[in-house]
Design an enzyme around this catalytic site. Structure first.
Site, PDB file in Angstrom:
ATOM      1  CD  GLU A   1       2.801  -0.134  10.468  1.00  0.00           C
ATOM      2  OE1 GLU A   1       1.640  -0.500  10.762  1.00  0.00           O
ATOM      3  OE2 GLU A   1       3.118   0.305   9.371  1.00  0.00           O
TER       4      GLU A   1
ATOM      5  NE  ARG B   1      -3.370   8.971   4.201  1.00  0.00           N
ATOM      6  CZ  ARG B   1      -2.275   8.476   4.794  1.00  0.00           C
ATOM      7  NH1 ARG B   1      -1.100   8.556   4.210  1.00  0.00           N
ATOM      8  NH2 ARG B   1      -2.354   7.916   5.979  1.00  0.00           N
TER       9      ARG B   1
ATOM     10  CE  LYS C   1       8.233 -10.899   0.690  1.00  0.00           C
ATOM     11  NZ  LYS C   1       7.455 -10.599  -0.546  1.00  0.00           N
TER      12      LYS C   1
ATOM     13  CG  ASN D   1      -0.337  -0.128   2.510  1.00  0.00           C
ATOM     14  OD1 ASN D   1       0.775  -0.630   2.626  1.00  0.00           O
ATOM     15  ND2 ASN D   1      -1.022   0.319   3.547  1.00  0.00           N
TER      16      ASN D   1
ATOM     17  CB  THR E   1      -2.003  -8.851  13.488  1.00  0.00           C
ATOM     18  OG1 THR E   1      -2.108  -7.423  13.643  1.00  0.00           O
ATOM     19  CG2 THR E   1      -1.674  -9.457  14.838  1.00  0.00           C
TER      20      THR E   1
ATOM     21  CB  CYS F   1      -1.471   0.267   8.623  1.00  0.00           C
ATOM     22  SG  CYS F   1      -0.139   1.475   8.598  1.00  0.00           S
TER      23      CYS F   1
ATOM     24  CD  GLU G   1       8.801   0.996  10.430  1.00  0.00           C
ATOM     25  OE1 GLU G   1       9.370  -0.035  10.033  1.00  0.00           O
ATOM     26  OE2 GLU G   1       7.828   1.511   9.853  1.00  0.00           O
TER      27      GLU G   1
ATOM     28  CB  ALA H   1       4.053  -6.243  -1.434  1.00  0.00           C
TER      29      ALA H   1
END
Length: 513
Positions: free
Chosen positions: A284, A312, A206, A183, A264, A318, A491, A208
């Site tokens: 995250e 958005r 790596k 995303n 999760t 997230c 982060e 997505a």
């Protein structure tokens, strides 16, 4: 694995929206300068190909826009080994040297904003105006961590003994596996990699499987910036090979740190794999953000914040508001204003169309999930005030639901789509109980002009990020991380670089008192 260090050819790709309304049925082309349209992996400073390739699709049309090399465990292992070799010399560079390289990388992202934005739009569906914003946002992390690289300070601690000195040194963790979502295919990489490189770590990224082109373009610019071979490695792979590649990145003894953004459920699996070698991990993970509007709120600002937070990237963030709680005294006026704003400001279409504000969801499964939540809510008594329909394969109309209850799916699970369900509440205590009744806690938002209430609610919300009278939170200067099952660590900010550092205690003894 075949090693090739040649630039790819320039590509022009045309796509059409099938089965959509006439206003959406147009052709769009992806035209990106040749060096940035990379389709091979970057391992040890060279562009390499695996035996197979996988398609990257435009989610708006389902059309193939590129074929990318499909790395497997062997390529992942080689990337880890390259990063491990490079770490020996990279950790010896000065903070100033790392800072200068990060700054060059930032400058290159800024110079290539338009091409990078086009890649984001065509592989993720994000509207072009938002994609440009993401590139700027992503670049800002490289700028921030280029500055933070020179501010990794140790400590001299007063000793209890006269013949010794206590020093606390900060040193890079080592090789970091960076596993990123679709995303924000640009910014989630720079937010992690910028911090890792600033600390003196090397990385294996790596990306997505839906959005590898953005990651490979970033890798190309890192090469142009002058990072040594093996410091930045990128191994794209298909959905089918993701488990085996992920296993290497989470279990290989040469990997010292994992940073993951995603669901999760996936985060829990990665943590289990990392446990055997006791790797450091930053996670995250999922969110289920409440958006609370109290009677004292400025409703125009609340509606503006809801529009920004919810729609958005078509609701695919997230920290996106997921559960809307509006106090009884302002409920009717909020719903009216919300409906008017949605009608006036939101337009479905291909992300390359400059008039589009709502692109497709990432794939058909994502659209089906939103449609299922709408159907469930309606079956339990909710009313659709705006939208509610699926368009084509991957599009979903922005949807406003009234009469929502806590028993509905949209109030129990993260949506990741343009669905705005509104529940009416009576008291502050009731709103907080509903907002906190979740196993995750990433972001939360509320609108109030009562100063006492602002402090009470901000402290009581069980989330890592709180927006008070504000719907957009993220910035490099601020810490980003959740509580409960929304993750580990944070982060961005001055704290983000600490995730890639170890503290070593040095006791200097035998000194003359």
């Amino acid at each position: 694995m075949r090693s090739v260090c040649l630039p790819p050819t320039r590509r022009l790709l045309r796509c059409l929206l099938p089965g959509a309304p006439a206003a959406m049925n147009r052709s769009f082309s992806l035209d990106v300068s040749a060096p940035l349209l990379r389709t091979q992996a970057l391992v040890d400073g060279c562009w390499v190909s695996a035996a197979a390739a996988f398609p990257v699709l435009d989610p708006a049309t389902g059309e193939e826009i590129a074929r990318v090399t499909d790395c497997g465990p062997a390529e992942a292992k080689q990337a880890v080994e390259a990063a491990h070799r490079a770490f020996g010399s990279w950790k010896q560079t000065t903070a100033k040297e790392r800072s200068q390289l990060l700054r060059k990388w930032f400058d290159l992202l800024t110079q290539h904003t338009e091409d990078l934005a086009k890649l984001i739009t065509f592989e993720s569906g994000k509207p072009l105006r938002e994609a440009r914003g993401e590139v700027s946002y992503g670049a800002s992390f490289l700028e921030w961590f280029s500055e933070e690289a020179r501010r990794v300070y140790g400590d001299i601690v007063p000793s209890p003994a006269r013949d010794r000195k206590i020093l606390l040194l900060k040193q890079p963790v080592g090789v970091a596996s960076i596993i990123t979502p679709w995303n924000f295919p640009n910014a989630m990489i720079t937010r992690k990699v910028g911090a890792a490189l600033a600390a003196g770590c090397t990385v294996v990224v790596k990306p997505a499987e839906d959005t590898p082109l953005s990651a490979l373009a970033l890798a190309e610019l890192a090469q142009q910036a002058g990072f040594p071979a093996g410091v930045v490695n990128v191994v794209p792979c298909s959905r089918e090979r993701t488990p085996s590649v992920g296993a290497v990145l989470c279990t290989d003894p040469l990997v010292d740190k994992i940073s993951f953004t995603g669901s999760t459920a996936t985060g829990k699996l990665l943590l289990k794999m990392a446990a055997d070698t006791v790797k450091r991990a930053s996670m995250e993970l999922g969110g289920h953000a409440p958006f609370i509007v109290f009677d004292s709120a400025d409703l125009d600002k609340a509606v503006g914040g809801a529009m920004a937070s919810k729609f958005r990237n078509s609701g695919q963030t997230c920290v996106c508001s997921n559960r809307f709680l509006v106090q009884r005294g302002v409920y009717d006026r909020f719903m009216e204003k919300m409906g008017v704003a949605m009608e006036a400001e939101l337009r479905l279409g291909h992300g390359a169309d400059p008039d589009t504000t709502q692109g497709p969801l990432i794939n058909a499964r994502a659209a089906e999930k939103v449609a299922t939540q709408v159907a469930d809510a309606v079956s339990r008594g909710a009313s659709v005030l705006r939208g509610g329909k699926r368009v084509g394969v991957s599009f979903m109309e922005p949807t406003l639901l009234a009469g929502v209850t806590t028993e509905m799916l949209c109030m129990k699970e993260e949506t990741f789509g343009p669905l705005l369900p509104v529940l009416r509440f009576d008291t502050e205590e009731e709103a907080l109980a509903i907002a906190n009744a979740s196993s995750v806690g990433l972001a939360g938002y509320f609108y109030s002009q009562d100063l006492s209430q602002v402090w009470r609610v901000a402290e009581a919300l069980q989330v890592g990020l709180v927006g008070v009278n504000e719907g957009l939170l993220s910035t490099p200067e601020a810490a980003f991380g959740g509580v409960k099952q929304s993750g580990l660590g944070c982060e961005g900010s001055k704290y983000g670089i600490r995730e890639y550092l170890e503290v070593k205690y040095m006791c200097l003894g035998g000194l003359r008192p």
